[in-house]
Design a protein around this motif. Structure first.
Motif, short mmCIF file in Angstrom:
data_model
loop_
_atom_site.label_atom_id
_atom_site.label_comp_id
_atom_site.label_asym_id
_atom_site.label_seq_id
_atom_site.Cartn_x
_atom_site.Cartn_y
_atom_site.Cartn_z
N HIS A 38 0.84 -1.21 0.00
CA HIS A 38 0.00 0.00 0.00
C HIS A 38 0.88 1.27 0.00
CE1 HIS A 38 -3.05 2.88 1.27
NE2 HIS A 38 -2.60 2.97 2.51
N LEU A 39 1.97 1.22 0.78
CA LEU A 39 2.80 2.42 0.94
C LEU A 39 3.91 2.55 -0.10
CD1 LEU A 39 3.10 2.58 4.84
CD2 LEU A 39 1.51 3.81 3.35
N TRP A 42 4.35 5.45 -2.50
CA TRP A 42 4.28 6.81 -1.94
C TRP A 42 5.41 7.13 -0.99
CZ3 TRP A 42 0.48 8.41 -4.91
CH2 TRP A 42 -0.54 7.54 -5.23
N TRP A 105 0.48 8.74 6.77
CA TRP A 105 -0.14 7.65 6.02
C TRP A 105 -1.17 6.98 6.92
CZ3 TRP A 105 0.21 2.81 8.11
CH2 TRP A 105 1.32 2.49 8.90
N VAL A 106 -2.14 6.32 6.29
CA VAL A 106 -3.19 5.60 7.03
C VAL A 106 -3.27 4.17 6.50
CG1 VAL A 106 -5.70 5.47 7.44
CG2 VAL A 106 -4.51 7.67 7.62
N ASN A 111 -8.62 2.99 5.40
CA ASN A 111 -8.79 4.15 4.51
C ASN A 111 -10.28 4.45 4.33
OD1 ASN A 111 -6.09 4.15 1.99
ND2 ASN A 111 -6.04 4.42 4.19
N GLY A 112 -10.57 5.73 4.11
CA GLY A 112 -11.94 6.14 3.81
C GLY A 112 -12.79 6.39 5.04
N ARG A 113 -12.21 6.26 6.26
CA ARG A 113 -12.95 6.51 7.51
C ARG A 113 -12.85 7.96 7.94
NH1 ARG A 113 -10.78 2.76 12.17
NH2 ARG A 113 -12.06 4.20 13.39
N GLY A 114 -12.02 8.73 7.22
CA GLY A 114 -11.81 10.12 7.63
C GLY A 114 -10.66 10.27 8.62
N SER A 117 -8.03 12.91 7.45
CA SER A 117 -8.59 14.27 7.55
C SER A 117 -8.62 14.74 9.00
CB SER A 117 -10.01 14.30 6.96
OG SER A 117 -9.96 13.97 5.59
N ALA A 139 3.84 17.97 0.76
CA ALA A 139 4.17 17.69 -0.64
C ALA A 139 3.51 16.38 -1.04
CB ALA A 139 5.68 17.57 -0.80
N THR A 140 2.79 16.39 -2.15
CA THR A 140 2.16 15.14 -2.62
C THR A 140 2.62 14.84 -4.04
OG1 THR A 140 0.22 16.03 -3.79
CG2 THR A 140 0.04 15.84 -1.39
N SER A 147 -4.73 12.18 -1.03
CA SER A 147 -3.98 13.03 -0.11
C SER A 147 -4.27 14.52 -0.36
CB SER A 147 -2.48 12.75 -0.25
OG SER A 147 -1.77 13.44 0.73
N LYS A 149 -7.01 15.70 -1.45
CA LYS A 149 -8.34 15.98 -0.91
C LYS A 149 -8.26 16.25 0.60
CE LYS A 149 -12.96 14.46 -1.84
NZ LYS A 149 -13.83 13.49 -2.51
N VAL A 150 -7.46 15.42 1.27
CA VAL A 150 -7.28 15.58 2.72
C VAL A 150 -6.71 16.97 3.02
CG1 VAL A 150 -5.86 14.77 4.67
CG2 VAL A 150 -7.03 13.11 3.18
#
Ligand code: COA
Length: 183
Positions: A38-39, A42, A105-106, A111-114, A117, A139-140, A147, A149-150
Motif C-alpha cells: 500500500h505504501l 508513496w 499515512w493511514v 482508509n476512507g474513515r476520515g 482528515s 508535498a504530494t 492526499s 483531498k485531505v
C-alpha cells in the motif's frame, strides 16, 4: 478531546493520536508489514530491517531524538492498540520561516474513515497553538488525489510543482506543494 499534554488526543473518528514511544516498535513493525504494498508507491525505499521490531526501535529512537531537539513531532494513530497510521511534523524551523513539513499515512484497511482528515486537522491545531508556527507545508505526488483531498479539506492551498523534489519508490519525483498559513 485534548489530553493534558497538548500532544495527544482522541480524534472524532475514535482514533487516538499521541507522540510515538519506543514501546510502539512491535505494533509499528506489524503496521509497516501489513501496509508494505500500500505504501510502496508513496514512500522512500525501505531496507528489510525497517520492517522488523529492532528496525522500528531504531527508527523510533531516532525520531524521538528529533522530537527532543524540537525539529520533529512524530505521532502514531491508534485504534484499540492497532497502529492505523503515522503522522509527522518534520523540519520545524523557527526564526522568520516558522514553518514545518507535514507527512502522514493511514492503514489500507482503515482508509476512507476520515482518519487522515481528522489527523491533519489535529496536526494543524498543534502547529498553530502548541508550536506557534506560521506555516505548514505538505508535498504530494501530483496524482495522489486522496492526499490532496485531505489537505484541501484542512485548508491547504497548492503553491506549485517542485521538479524532482523527493526520492519516492527509488526515483526523484516531481511533487505538488501545498501550504497552510496558520495566522
Ligand atoms: C492518502 C491517505 C493518507 C488518505 O487516508 P484516509 O484516512 O483514507 O483519508 P480520509 O478518509 O480522511 O479522506 C480521503 C478522501 O480521499 C478520497 N479518495 C480516496 N481515494 C481516492 C482517489 N483515488 N481519487 C479521489 N479521491 C479519493 C476519499 O473518498 C476521501 O474523500 P471523502 O471523505 O470526501 O469521501 C491514505 O490513503 C494513505 O495513507 N495513502 C498512502 C500514503 C500516502 O499517500 N500518504 C500521503 C503522502 S502525501
Amino acid at each position: 478531546m485534548e489530553s493534558s499534554d497538548g500532544m495527544g488526543a482522541v480524534l472524532g473518528v475514535g482514533v487516538r493520536v499521541r507522540v510515538l514511544r519506543v514501546s510502539d516498535a512491535g505494533a509499528m513493525a506489524a503496521a509497516y508489514r501489513r501496509n508494505r504494498e500500500h505504501l510502496a508507491p508513496w514512500e522512500p525505499l525501505r531496507d528489510e530491517a525497517f520492517f522488523t521490531v529492532a528496525g522500528q526501535r531504531n527508527s523510533i529512537s531516532a525520531k524521538l531524538a528529533q522530537y527532543r531537539a524540537g525539529s520533529d513531532v512524530p505521532w502514531v494513530l491508534l485504534d484499540q492498540g492497532l497502529v492505523v497510521g503515522v503522522m509527522t511534523l518534520s523540519g520545524i524551523v523557527r526564526g522568520p520561516f516558522l514553518s514545518a513539513n507535514l507527512g502522514y499515512w493511514v492503514d489500507e484497511e482503515n482508509n476512507g474513515r476520515g482518519i487522515a482528515s481528522a489527523a491533519v486537522a489535529y496536526a494543524v491545531g498543534a502547529a498553530r497553538t502548541e508550536l506557534g508556527l506560521h506555516r505548514v507545508q505538505a508535498a504530494t505526488l501530483p496524482h495522489n488525489t486522496a492526499s490532496q483531498k485531505v489537505l484541501q479539506r484542512a485548508g491547504f492551498q497548492p503553491i506549485g510543482l517542485a521538479p524532482e523534489y523527493l526520492q519516492i519508490a527509488g526515483t526523484w519525483q516531481d511533487h505538488t506543494l501545498f501550504q497552510l498559513i496558520l495566522h
